[in-house]
Each structure stands twice: as structure tokens, then as C-alpha cells.
Write an enzyme that holds these catalytic residues in place. Structure first.
Site, PDB file in Angstrom:
ATOM      1  N   GLU A  68      -9.928   5.613  -4.091  1.00 57.06           N
ATOM      2  CA  GLU A  68      -9.367   6.221  -2.883  1.00 57.06           C
ATOM      3  C   GLU A  68      -8.196   7.136  -3.206  1.00 57.06           C
ATOM      4  O   GLU A  68      -8.048   8.209  -2.605  1.00 57.06           O
ATOM      5  CB  GLU A  68      -8.963   5.125  -1.896  1.00 57.06           C
ATOM      6  CG  GLU A  68     -10.115   4.453  -1.181  1.00 57.06           C
ATOM      7  CD  GLU A  68     -10.835   3.414  -2.024  1.00 57.06           C
ATOM      8  OE1 GLU A  68     -11.857   2.887  -1.574  1.00 57.06           O
ATOM      9  OE2 GLU A  68     -10.348   3.131  -3.151  1.00 57.06           O
ATOM     10  N   HIS A 137     -12.006  -6.634   5.607  1.00 56.57           N
ATOM     11  CA  HIS A 137     -12.931  -5.614   6.095  1.00 56.57           C
ATOM     12  C   HIS A 137     -13.048  -5.616   7.616  1.00 56.57           C
ATOM     13  O   HIS A 137     -14.023  -5.088   8.155  1.00 56.57           O
ATOM     14  CB  HIS A 137     -14.334  -5.838   5.514  1.00 56.57           C
ATOM     15  CG  HIS A 137     -14.430  -5.740   4.036  1.00 56.57           C
ATOM     16  ND1 HIS A 137     -14.013  -6.734   3.199  1.00 56.57           N
ATOM     17  CD2 HIS A 137     -14.910  -4.746   3.243  1.00 56.57           C
ATOM     18  CE1 HIS A 137     -14.228  -6.378   1.939  1.00 56.57           C
ATOM     19  NE2 HIS A 137     -14.772  -5.177   1.940  1.00 56.57           N
TER      20      HIS A 137
END
Length: 339
Positions: A68, A137
Site C-alpha cells: 500500500e 477487515h
């Protein structure tokens, strides 16, 4: 055009509406491209880029390594030299591994350069739980991004809003964090509630940031919410129809925030319920209550917050359902402010 209601429409899921807007912007502007994990061949794990690879190819729809920091940093650099990247952060929960690029670069570089550079990019990310994906998540983290100056924050709840907000996000000259709720996307393995699949214009249109939508009008109680919980609030309001007349406001964007629509509603109803899938403390719900108090304390007779408790989100389905506010929880809060 700015009004989707004057053009022919078809009914779309939220994922198809997002893809429709991205594809249209890419056809119109060669500077628009998409990069992220599993956005090409897979089409995004929540169908957010499905079909784009076939039309635009790998130079415009780029799968990236699991880094990322690397690909968000690349998107920031591309934006600063005039391109308009859409970088997908697969889960908002992963922001921590790219936080320097998000907050110290994407959000600040225009300010730090004295407006010498602009950063016209979209950071698109999936938020929310309700499908048993556990603590890393399943978060929304709306308040985390909204708290940090320099980024606009967008949270659609319907397909029509998703398209108009995505067009506006891509065209904006500032960085936009576009947060879609997984449960609303309309993908086969995660059924959506009634409501997010809506008629959507065939033509391009934008929805102005900072313009909340009153999804249901009422005179007794104001419910302010966003994302998935717009639909849960509407369910609660409909269940109470005939007993309590509830107004439901969908914020649509957190930065900028449409404070005036909230205050106008509170002046009418005198009662405020704020519903948020984010955590209870130091977040969106507290900010809305604070603004209502600062701008209309004399109008308020009762306030309730319905939020996630300050705990990691459980994996076990019964526990997750217990902590994630449902329509019954919202209905109880609505009744509570009218007692």
C-alpha cells in the site's frame, strides 16, 4: 449535467454504478486510471472495477504488488504531475500500512507546497462488517479519515448517489477518500438490503459534496446516518410509521459536512438520533451531536447515539450481529427520544 432525473435511467447495483462512472470518466479523460490489488483480472473483490480491464487494458487498469505504501505513493506522484489516479485500498482497515502516503503526502502536499501542486486523486476503499470477516477487515473508520484535514470524504448509500459522487470525486482537484460499504455493492455472495439498487441515469452527472439527502421526511425525530445504516434507519422509521414520524438524513459526504440540513431538521423535530457503524467514542456520532448543540442547543430536547461499541469487531456471527446496530436498535433509540 447535474440532475440525473432528466435523463433515461436503468436500475443498477452500487458496484455497477461505480464502474459506470469510472468507465465514463476514463473514456473522457486519458489522465484517469485505476491501480490497486486485484482490480484488473479479478475486477475488485467487491466488483468495484469489474469489466474495466477488458475495455481499457493493463496500462490503465493496473494490478499492483501488495504494498500500500508503494502504490498509494505512486498515485500521489501521478496526481501531482497532472494525472487523475483512482487507487483502491482493498479494505479501509489497511490504511495503517500506507498512512504516511495517505496523510503526510496525499492530504498535505497541496498545503505544504503553498498550492504549488494539486493532488487530484481518489482513494477508493471498502468499509463495513456484517459478513464475519473479523476485526481487521470489518471497520468503517469514517471518523478517522474525516478527522484528518486535507481530504474530502465520501460515503454513498445508493447506486444513484454512488455514480454521481464518483463522477464528482474523479473531477475534483483535491484528494477524495471514497468509502463504499461492502454490504451495499450488490455482489452475489453478499446480498444487499432493499434500497441500494436504484434507477441510475444513462448520462453523466455529479452530486455536490456537502449536500446531504433527506431520504425520508418526518416531523417528530431526526435520524442522521450514512452508508449501510441509512437503510437500517429507513427500516426502523417505516416500522414506526403511524407511531412516530421520523426524518432520515443521509449525510453522503463527511468532508465537507452538510451541517445546515441537520440543524434545519433538528429545529423542526427537536429530537436527534445519530446512527453510525463506526466506533462510539471520538467519531462521527459525537461530531454530529456537537454541531447540533453548537448550532441549535435551544432546539434540542433529546439526543441518542446508536453506534458500534469501542471494541474490536468479533468474528463469530452472533457476536458481530450483537455489536453492529440493527433496525431494532435504531427503533429503540427513536422511541427513547420521544419518551
Amino acid at each position: 449535467m447535474s440532475d440525473s432525473e432528466t435523463a433515461p435511467e436503468r436500475e443498477l447495483t452500487m458496484s455497477r454504478a461505480i464502474v459506470d462512472a469510472i468507465a465514463s470518466e476514463m473514456r473522457a479523460n486519458d489522465d484517469v486510471f485505476v491501480m490497486g490489488e486485484d482490480v484488473a483480472d479479478y475486477g475488485g473483490i467487491f466488483d468495484s472495477t469489474e469489466g474495466l480491464l477488458e475495455e481499457f487494458g493493463r496500462e490503465k487498469i493496473m494490478d499492483v504488488p501488495i504494498s500500500e505504501t508503494g502504490f498509494i505513493g505512486a498515485a500521489v506522484g501521478a496526481a501531482q504531475v497532472g494525472m487523475r489516479p483512482i487507487a483502491e485500498l482493498m479494505f479501509a482497515d489497511f490504511f495503517g500500512v500506507g498512512m504516511d502516503q495517505i496523510y503526510n503526502q496525499m492530504a498535505k502536499n497541496t498545503y505544504m507546497s503553498g498550492s504549488g501542486v494539486r493532488v487530484p486523486m481518489v482513494l477508493m476503499t471498502a468499509v463495513g462488517g456484517t459478513y464475519n470477516d473479523a476485526a481487521q477487515h470489518s471497520q468503517t473508520l469514517y471518523g478517522t479519515f474525516a478527522h484528518l484535514p486535507g481530504m474530502k470524504v465520501v460515503v454513498p448509500s445508493t447506486a444513484a448517489d454512488a455514480k454521481g459522487l464518483m463522477h464528482a470525486a474523479i473531477r475534483d482537484d483535491d484528494p477524495v477518500v471514497y468509502m463504499f460499504h461492502k454490504r451495499l455493492m450488490g455482489i452475489g455472495w453478499m446480498p444487499a438490503p432493499d434500497g441500494p439498487k436504484t434507477p441510475v441515469s444513462d448520462e453523466d452527472y455529479t452530486i455536490e459534496f456537502g449536500n446531504a439527502d433527506i431520504k425520508r421526511r418526518g416531523d417528530d425525530v431526526t435520524v442522521v446516518t450514512l452508508g449501510l445504516h441509512v437503510h437500517r434507519a429507513l427500516e426502523a422509521a417505516n416500522d414506526l410509521d403511524g407511531e412516530i414520524d421520523t426524518e432520515v438524513i443521509d449525510l453522503r459526504t463527511l468532508v465537507p459536512l452538510d451541517t445546515e440540513t441537520v440543524l434545519d431538521s433538528v429545529r423542526k423535530t427537536g429530537r436527534l438520533v445519530v446512527v453510525d457503524e463506526d466506533y462510539h467514542s471520538f467519531g462521527v456520532s459525537g461530531e454530529i451531536v456537537a454541531r447540533a448543540a453548537e448550532g441549535g442547543l435551544d432546539d434540542l430536547s433529546a439526543v441518542r447515539r446508536v453506534t458500534m461499541p469501542d471494541t474490536p469487531i468479533p468474528y463469530a456471527r452472533p457476536l458481530e450481529q450483537e455489536v453492529n446496530p440493527g433496525a431494532d436498535d435504531i427503533a429503540d433509540a427513536i422511541r427513547g427520544v420521544t419518551e
